[in-house]
Design an enzyme around this catalytic site. Structure first.
Site, PDB file in Angstrom:
ATOM      1  N   LYS A 194      71.731  19.031  55.237  1.00 56.54           N
ATOM      2  CA  LYS A 194      71.390  20.435  54.951  1.00 56.54           C
ATOM      3  C   LYS A 194      70.078  20.719  55.673  1.00 56.54           C
ATOM      4  CE  LYS A 194      69.198  23.252  52.757  1.00 56.54           C
ATOM      5  NZ  LYS A 194      68.439  24.349  53.462  1.00 56.54           N
ATOM      6  N   GLU A 197      67.203  26.500  56.589  1.00 55.97           N
ATOM      7  CA  GLU A 197      67.938  27.718  56.950  1.00 55.97           C
ATOM      8  C   GLU A 197      67.303  28.422  58.158  1.00 55.97           C
ATOM      9  OE1 GLU A 197      66.459  26.906  54.198  1.00 55.97           O
ATOM     10  OE2 GLU A 197      65.475  28.562  53.153  1.00 55.97           O
ATOM     11  N   GLY A 247      60.073  17.960  52.909  1.00 58.38           N
ATOM     12  CA  GLY A 247      59.705  19.361  52.746  1.00 58.38           C
ATOM     13  C   GLY A 247      58.459  19.482  51.895  1.00 58.38           C
ATOM     14  N   THR A 251      59.108  21.928  46.143  1.00 61.03           N
ATOM     15  CA  THR A 251      60.559  21.751  46.282  1.00 61.03           C
ATOM     16  C   THR A 251      60.940  20.298  46.017  1.00 61.03           C
ATOM     17  OG1 THR A 251      60.493  23.463  47.971  1.00 61.03           O
ATOM     18  CG2 THR A 251      62.547  22.258  47.753  1.00 61.03           C
ATOM     19  N   GLY A 252      60.103  19.376  46.489  1.00 61.36           N
ATOM     20  CA  GLY A 252      60.371  17.952  46.273  1.00 61.36           C
ATOM     21  C   GLY A 252      60.427  17.612  44.785  1.00 61.36           C
ATOM     22  N   GLU A 269      59.667  12.873  51.292  1.00 65.56           N
ATOM     23  CA  GLU A 269      58.547  12.930  52.239  1.00 65.56           C
ATOM     24  C   GLU A 269      57.975  14.331  52.119  1.00 65.56           C
ATOM     25  OE1 GLU A 269      56.312  13.692  54.546  1.00 65.56           O
ATOM     26  OE2 GLU A 269      57.241  13.165  56.463  1.00 65.56           O
ATOM     27  N   CYS A 303      53.324  17.209  59.047  1.00 66.13           N
ATOM     28  CA  CYS A 303      52.962  16.662  57.731  1.00 66.13           C
ATOM     29  C   CYS A 303      51.759  15.728  57.812  1.00 66.13           C
ATOM     30  CB  CYS A 303      54.163  15.970  57.102  1.00 66.13           C
ATOM     31  SG  CYS A 303      54.945  14.779  58.179  1.00 66.13           S
ATOM     32  N   GLU A 404      47.754  21.840  50.903  1.00 66.47           N
ATOM     33  CA  GLU A 404      48.271  21.859  52.270  1.00 66.47           C
ATOM     34  C   GLU A 404      48.454  23.312  52.725  1.00 66.47           C
ATOM     35  OE1 GLU A 404      52.306  20.331  52.704  1.00 66.47           O
ATOM     36  OE2 GLU A 404      51.615  19.029  54.324  1.00 66.47           O
TER      37      GLU A 404
HETATM   38  O1  TXE Z   1      59.741  24.165  52.506  1.00 67.62           O
HETATM   39  P1  TXE Z   1      60.814  23.681  51.465  1.00 67.62           P
HETATM   40  P2  TXE Z   1      59.168  25.592  52.817  1.00 67.62           P
HETATM   41  C1  TXE Z   1      55.414  22.108  53.196  1.00 67.62           C
HETATM   42  C2  TXE Z   1      54.370  23.040  53.736  1.00 67.62           C
HETATM   43  C3  TXE Z   1      54.988  24.381  53.543  1.00 67.62           C
HETATM   44  C4  TXE Z   1      55.672  24.177  52.230  1.00 67.62           C
HETATM   45  C5  TXE Z   1      56.787  25.129  51.924  1.00 67.62           C
HETATM   46  O2  TXE Z   1      53.183  22.937  52.988  1.00 67.62           O
HETATM   47  O3  TXE Z   1      54.039  25.407  53.482  1.00 67.62           O
HETATM   48  O4  TXE Z   1      56.182  22.879  52.316  1.00 67.62           O
HETATM   49  O5  TXE Z   1      57.646  25.198  53.027  1.00 67.62           O
HETATM   50  C6  TXE Z   1      65.318  23.067  51.188  1.00 67.62           C
HETATM   51  N1  TXE Z   1      66.983  22.213  46.425  1.00 67.62           N
HETATM   52  N2  TXE Z   1      56.270  21.523  54.190  1.00 67.62           N
HETATM   53  O6  TXE Z   1      59.237  26.519  51.648  1.00 67.62           O
HETATM   54  O7  TXE Z   1      61.176  24.748  50.495  1.00 67.62           O
HETATM   55  C7  TXE Z   1      65.052  24.105  52.252  1.00 67.62           C
HETATM   56  O8  TXE Z   1      66.171  24.951  52.421  1.00 67.62           O
HETATM   57  C8  TXE Z   1      67.246  21.550  47.545  1.00 67.62           C
HETATM   58  C9  TXE Z   1      56.017  20.148  54.481  1.00 67.62           C
HETATM   59  O9  TXE Z   1      59.790  26.047  54.053  1.00 67.62           O
HETATM   60  O10 TXE Z   1      60.330  22.410  50.934  1.00 67.62           O
HETATM   61  C10 TXE Z   1      64.758  23.221  53.447  1.00 67.62           C
HETATM   62  O11 TXE Z   1      65.965  22.718  53.989  1.00 67.62           O
HETATM   63  N3  TXE Z   1      66.727  21.898  48.752  1.00 67.62           N
HETATM   64  C11 TXE Z   1      57.043  19.551  55.284  1.00 67.62           C
HETATM   65  C12 TXE Z   1      63.960  22.083  52.807  1.00 67.62           C
HETATM   66  O12 TXE Z   1      64.296  22.100  51.426  1.00 67.62           O
HETATM   67  C13 TXE Z   1      65.888  22.944  48.784  1.00 67.62           C
HETATM   68  C14 TXE Z   1      57.831  20.340  56.203  1.00 67.62           C
HETATM   69  C15 TXE Z   1      62.450  22.216  52.935  1.00 67.62           C
HETATM   70  O13 TXE Z   1      62.083  23.465  52.426  1.00 67.62           O
HETATM   71  C16 TXE Z   1      65.577  23.681  47.623  1.00 67.62           C
HETATM   72  C17 TXE Z   1      58.024  21.708  55.772  1.00 67.62           C
HETATM   73  C18 TXE Z   1      66.163  23.274  46.398  1.00 67.62           C
HETATM   74  N4  TXE Z   1      65.906  23.891  45.242  1.00 67.62           N
HETATM   75  C19 TXE Z   1      57.233  22.247  54.814  1.00 67.62           C
HETATM   76  N5  TXE Z   1      64.712  24.664  47.977  1.00 67.62           N
HETATM   77  C20 TXE Z   1      56.871  18.116  55.682  1.00 67.62           C
HETATM   78  N6  TXE Z   1      56.697  17.239  54.706  1.00 67.62           N
HETATM   79  O14 TXE Z   1      56.929  17.773  56.845  1.00 67.62           O
HETATM   80  C21 TXE Z   1      64.503  24.559  49.306  1.00 67.62           C
HETATM   81  N7  TXE Z   1      65.224  23.522  49.808  1.00 67.62           N
END
Ligand code: TXE
Length: 517
Positions: A194, A197, A247, A251-252, A269, A303, A404
């Site tokens: 997945k 988006e 992510g 969300t994690g 991660e 990250c 962050e």
């Molecule tokens: O990431 P999300 P977002 C951090 C960074 C950023 C913040 C939010 O600080 O500002 O995260 O970014 C999927 N169940 N990083 O909102 O939401 C989502 O569709 C399952 C750090 O864009 O964490 C996408 O595929 N999945 C980072 C993925 O999770 C879900 C890189 C990441 O999105 C979900 C990016 C749910 N309930 C952002 N909700 C790194 N560690 O490198 C969302 N997703």
């Protein structure tokens, strides 16, 4: 228009005719139309122009993808192959990625807005990841144990975990996917990917590359759409045995909570707030140059970005003044602007979030030295650009230092002793990466040893290799990607005991009078 039309040019026929121009849902080795028939326009953050139209899937589509992966796993075909055979598929995938590098790099650059040349580096790294895991196939078949019990044979072996849900972000879309897909396949799992988006195009391409490399239908499945709509199905489903997520922290935490009900394996991660420590005796030019790349590479959407500069008090003024001068000279631009040195943020919404983060830092008492504004004129105002920003006078009690921003924002703190540098560097809930700059070799080792971070660089910043584990302490996540541990995440360990001379143990036979038990 379909930005994923680039796949057409390769003249393969894995696509159902009615879904030919709409990719995103890949199930049982074929592209399918999403149940609700919805689509999403993918726009390049550099100029807002459409680059692709992809399927916007719903939970029913995600369930179909999980069912496909489940059938492929339970059918036993792929998990039943030898690891050597699976390694061959990975090696072939690496070759195909290199053959189609321009296609992949273009798609990645358009989706993310990053410079084309950086996207090319990403594709090289992705091929290297597949090649690494392909190359170690068959090198570890487990262990034979000396039990000390005569007539017994005892082996520890590895088997695949099962169906894997792989959820990836938008900053390094296919790179993050490859760190999951390659070891998952080598271990014999099936998966549903997945992607974010916002950046699905290269994950779409990967499905076709994997089939061409010889992966059986149903082993690799893809579902595009939002986290709440389709990502959540992967963490919740009882038919998914493992979820690996990269992510944001919030969300994690949600993913981990929803995975708990089925007690599935979880790997996370979640980013970092990474200290870059510069001592007064550091090689000045190297430390300056790398302090810039540490934080401003890919406009800070990394990250492991070195977003916290910890600089020794005695060199603070001159070091930071020169950093500001260089930061102001960094040229922003789109993927194909040859003069650009870095690109836009992923979206206007994310840029606004980064800007609010900077404003809040100033409100907390930080001094804005450069950047800190949204471009409102010229080409930069069309895309979601944000200039390199430096906040001085920071300390660990500030949210600007603890949270962050995931943008081009550097906070500066000072220290006077080695102990203070270590204490400040570790004063974070995260623990992904950090660096130390000094020409004192013993001090470099002492500091590197004391940092509670998953990767530590000495007199360098950012390099990594697929052979070495990647991951974080604390709220940076759990589990590791890459290296041997990155493969272990996708394996169950099983102990097989055989008695080659079976006979009764007499454990429950009635006690005999006069015989001491
Ligand atoms: O990431 P999300 P977002 C951090 C960074 C950023 C913040 C939010 O600080 O500002 O995260 O970014 C999927 N169940 N990083 O909102 O939401 C989502 O569709 C399952 C750090 O864009 O964490 C996408 O595929 N999945 C980072 C993925 O999770 C879900 C890189 C990441 O999105 C979900 C990016 C749910 N309930 C952002 N909700 C790194 N560690 O490198 C969302 N997703």
């Amino acid at each position: 228009m379909s930005g994923v039309q680039f796949a057409e040019n390769r003249g393969r026929t894995v696509v159902d005719q009615d879904a030919a121009l709409l990719r995103g849902l890949f199930v049982d080795g074929r592209w399918r139309k999403p149940a609700a028939g919805k689509t999403r326009i993918i726009a390049c953050p550099a100029d807002g122009k459409q680059v692709a139209e992809v399927a916007e899937c719903t939970d029913a589509d995600a369930a179909a993808a999980v069912a496909s992966a489940r059938r492929a796993f339970d059918g036993g075909g792929w998990p039943g192959t030898s690891e050597k055979e699976r390694g061959q598929v990975l090696l072939r995938t690496a070759e195909l990625l290199e053959r189609d590098k321009a296609l992949y790099a273009r798609a990645e650059a358009l989706d993310t807005g990053k410079r084309y040349v950086e996207a090319e580096y990403d594709i090289d790294d992705i091929a290297a990841c597949f090649r690494y895991y392909g190359g170690i196939a068959g090198t570890d078949a487990g262990r034979v144990i000396d039990t000390g019990v005569p007539g017994s044979i005892s082996r520890v072996v590895y088997v695949p975990v099962g169906v894997c849900g792989l959820i990836t972000p938008w900053n390094y879309p296919l790179l993050q996917a490859s760190w999951k897909v390659a070891p998952a396949l080598l271990a014999g799992n099936t998966f549903v990917l997945k992607p974010s988006e916002l950046t699905p195009s290269t994950s779409i391409l990967l499905m076709e590359t994997l089939l061409e490399a010889g992966l059986p239908a149903g082993v690799a499945n893809l579902v595009t759409g939002t986290g709440p709509d389709v990502g959540a199905v992967l963490s919740e489903s009882a038919d998914v045995d493992l979820v690996s997520f990269t992510g944001g922290l919030a969300t994690g935490i949600n993913v981990m909570k929803s995975a708990a009900t089925t007690v599935k394996r979880v790997a996370l991660e979640l980013g970092g707030k990474n200290p870059n420590i510069v001592f007064a005796d550091a090689h000045r030019e190297a430390a300056l140059d790398n302090a810039l790349t540490a934080v401003f590479l890919h406009s800070g959407q990394v990250c492991s970005a070195g977003t916290r500069l910890l600089v020794e008090e005695s060199i603070h003024d001159g070091f930071v003044a020169e950093l500001v001068r260089r930061a102001q000279d960094i040229r922003l631009g789109g993927p194909f602007d040859e003069l650009a040195q870095t690109g836009p943020l992923i979206s206007a919404a994310h840029r606004d979030k980064v800007h609010a983060f900077v404003q809040a830092g100033i409100d907390e008492g930080a001094s804005l030295l450069c950047g800190g504004y949204i471009p409102d004129a010229g080409v930069l105002s069309v895309g979601s650009y944000y200039p390199p920003t430096i906040l001085d006078g920071c300390h660990t009690s500030m949210k600007a230092v603890q949270d962050e921003s995931f943008g081009p924002v550097l906070t500066v703190e000072t220290f006077s002793t080695e102990e203070e540098a270590i204490m400040l560097a570790n004063d974070t809930a995260y623990g992904l990466a950090g660096a130390v700059w000094t020409q004192d070799g013993s001090r470099a080792q002492r500091v590197a040893g004391a940092l509670r971070h998953g990767t530590v660089w000495i007199n360098d910043y950012h390099p990594y290799v697929p052979q070495a584990e990647w991951g974080g302490f604390g709220k940076s996540g759990n589990g590791r990607e890459l290296g041997l541990q990155g493969l272990a995440e996708y394996r169950e360990t099983k102990h097989i005991w055989q008695n080659i001379n079976p006979k009764p143990s007499h454990w429950f036979e009635p006690p005999q009078a006069g015989v001491q038990q």
